[in-house]
Design an enzyme around this catalytic site. Structure first.
Site, PDB file in Angstrom:
ATOM      1  CE  LYS B 101      -1.216  -8.762  -1.620  1.00 29.63           C
ATOM      2  NZ  LYS B 101      -0.511  -8.242  -0.656  1.00 29.63           N
ATOM      3  N   GLY B 162       5.431  -1.270   2.201  1.00 32.62           N
ATOM      4  CA  GLY B 162       6.116  -1.053   3.643  1.00 32.62           C
ATOM      5  C   GLY B 162       6.683   0.547   3.509  1.00 32.62           C
ATOM      6  CB  ALA B 188       1.640  -2.211  -1.602  1.00 30.99           C
ATOM      7  N   GLY B 189       1.837   0.486   0.380  1.00 31.57           N
ATOM      8  CA  GLY B 189       2.267   1.760   0.452  1.00 31.57           C
ATOM      9  C   GLY B 189       1.295   2.698   1.146  1.00 31.57           C
ATOM     10  CG  ASN B 210       0.949  -5.945   7.447  1.00 28.45           C
ATOM     11  OD1 ASN B 210       1.057  -7.003   7.001  1.00 28.45           O
ATOM     12  ND2 ASN B 210       1.234  -5.591   8.439  1.00 28.45           N
ATOM     13  CB  THR B 211       3.965  -1.393   6.571  1.00 29.35           C
ATOM     14  OG1 THR B 211       4.301  -2.769   6.074  1.00 29.35           O
ATOM     15  CG2 THR B 211       5.016  -0.718   7.111  1.00 29.35           C
TER      16      THR B 211
END
Lengths: 68, 261
Positions: B101, B162, B188-189, B210-211
């Protein structure tokens, strides 16, 4: 003799192979990659690479990460 | 959708096929939780970061990832194409396959990807046989360049990394889904399962998070909630969403035979 390992000065014996150096440092060969002076050394060649004074080694592994 | 079609609905990236459309990040939570999170997420791909290794036989994340899961190392820390290529090659040398990635950031405040360097790195790594999954700011021209450069998928951001802010770039991601003939994986986000579901309803091929999971009250339960949301969104997309009326209303019960008639 002195070498640089992950940005820090390390003293190691003359004539030591990369394989033995990594073993002494308790790295698990299966989980790392190593670069010497900016060139990746394939795992099967660790035993053949003899450390020289001033060599700069990077030893890397995986850690948790998503983005960034 | 028939049961057969559901079974054949695979995510295909670089010739590899996956049943799961949820890619899990492994950052910001303890190694002990990784196996349970992967299992509850039903994830078949997990992202990792490459860093300097500590001496002395420390616990390693690779010991905690269930067998059969595809490892997707990222190039986090790279500030240009050259650094991303170096990280990708080192990652492959660790021995986890050829997926990568690409993440290239010059901006440390908003952590926005550098699209032009990302195209350069994609071209180099695709030629060297990597399955390249570039993280990018959702821009159609860049996505076309990435496709031409040999990307196996395109990973547009939904919001700053994040932030858990959700689909801030929704309209632009939709353009990529409509125009680019590669899996579009929203990355992301994404902060909540509802947002993951919405992106899948739009036709995204997969979601990466992830976050949202790492900062949840219960990491393992949230991993499962995302799995269910991604699955629901995919099924809704394949089913074809009902139409939206701009004005007025349309009864869904018969308009005849009222008992008051």
């Amino acid at each position: 003799m002195e070498i640089m390992l992950n940005g820090e000065k390390v003293t190691c014996e003359e004539g030591v192979s990369l394989e033995n150096l990594l073993l002494q440092m308790q790295y698990d060969k299966r989980q790392i990659a190593a670069e010497v002076n900016g060139i990746i050394i394939p795992k099967e060649e660790y035993g053949e690479y003899i450390m020289k004074p001033g060599d700069e080694i990077e030893v890397v592994t995986f850690m948790g990460g998503g983005c960034c | 959708m028939s049961e057969r079609n559901k079974q054949e609905d695979k995510l295909v990236i670089g010739g590899h096929s996956f049943d799961s459309r949820f890619i899990l990040g492994s950052g910001k939570y303890s190694l002990d939780l990784i196996q349970a999170a992967v299992e509850h997420a039903g994830a078949q791909i997990i992202t990792l970061a490459l860093r300097r290794a500590n001496q002395g036989g420390m616990a390693n994340i690779m010991d905690y990832i269930p067998e059969g899961v595809t490892l997707l190392p990222n190039t986090s820390g790279a500030r240009n194409a050259e650094e991303a290529v170096r990280i990708a090659k080192l990652s492959r040398e660790v021995g986890c396959g050829n997926f990568v990635k690409i993440e290239i950031m010059r901006d440390s405040k908003y952590l926005l990807p550098d699209n032009s360097e990302t195209v350069k790195a994609t071209e180099i790594l695709a030629k060297e046989g990597f399955v390249v999954m570039p993280y990018m700011y959702p821009d159609l021209n860049t996505a076309r360049d990435l496709q031409n450069a040999g990307a196996a998928a395109v990973m547009p951001l939904a919001a700053p990394i994040g932030s858990n802010k959700g689909l801030c770039t929704k309209e632009f991601i939709q353009i990529l889904i409509d125009e680019i003939d590669l899996p579009i994986i929203v990355d992301a986000g994404i902060g909540a399962p509802s947002q993951a579901c919405e992106a899948m309803e739009m036709g995204a091929a997969a979601i990466m998070a992830n976050t949202a999971i790492a900062t949840a009250g219960d990491i393992v339960q949230m991993a499962e909630a995302f799995k269910l949301a991604v699955k629901a969104g995919r099924q809704a997309y394949l089913s074809g969403l009902g139409r939206v009326m701009e004005k007025g209303a349309s009864a869904s019960s018969p308009l005849t035979g009222f008992i008051s008639q």
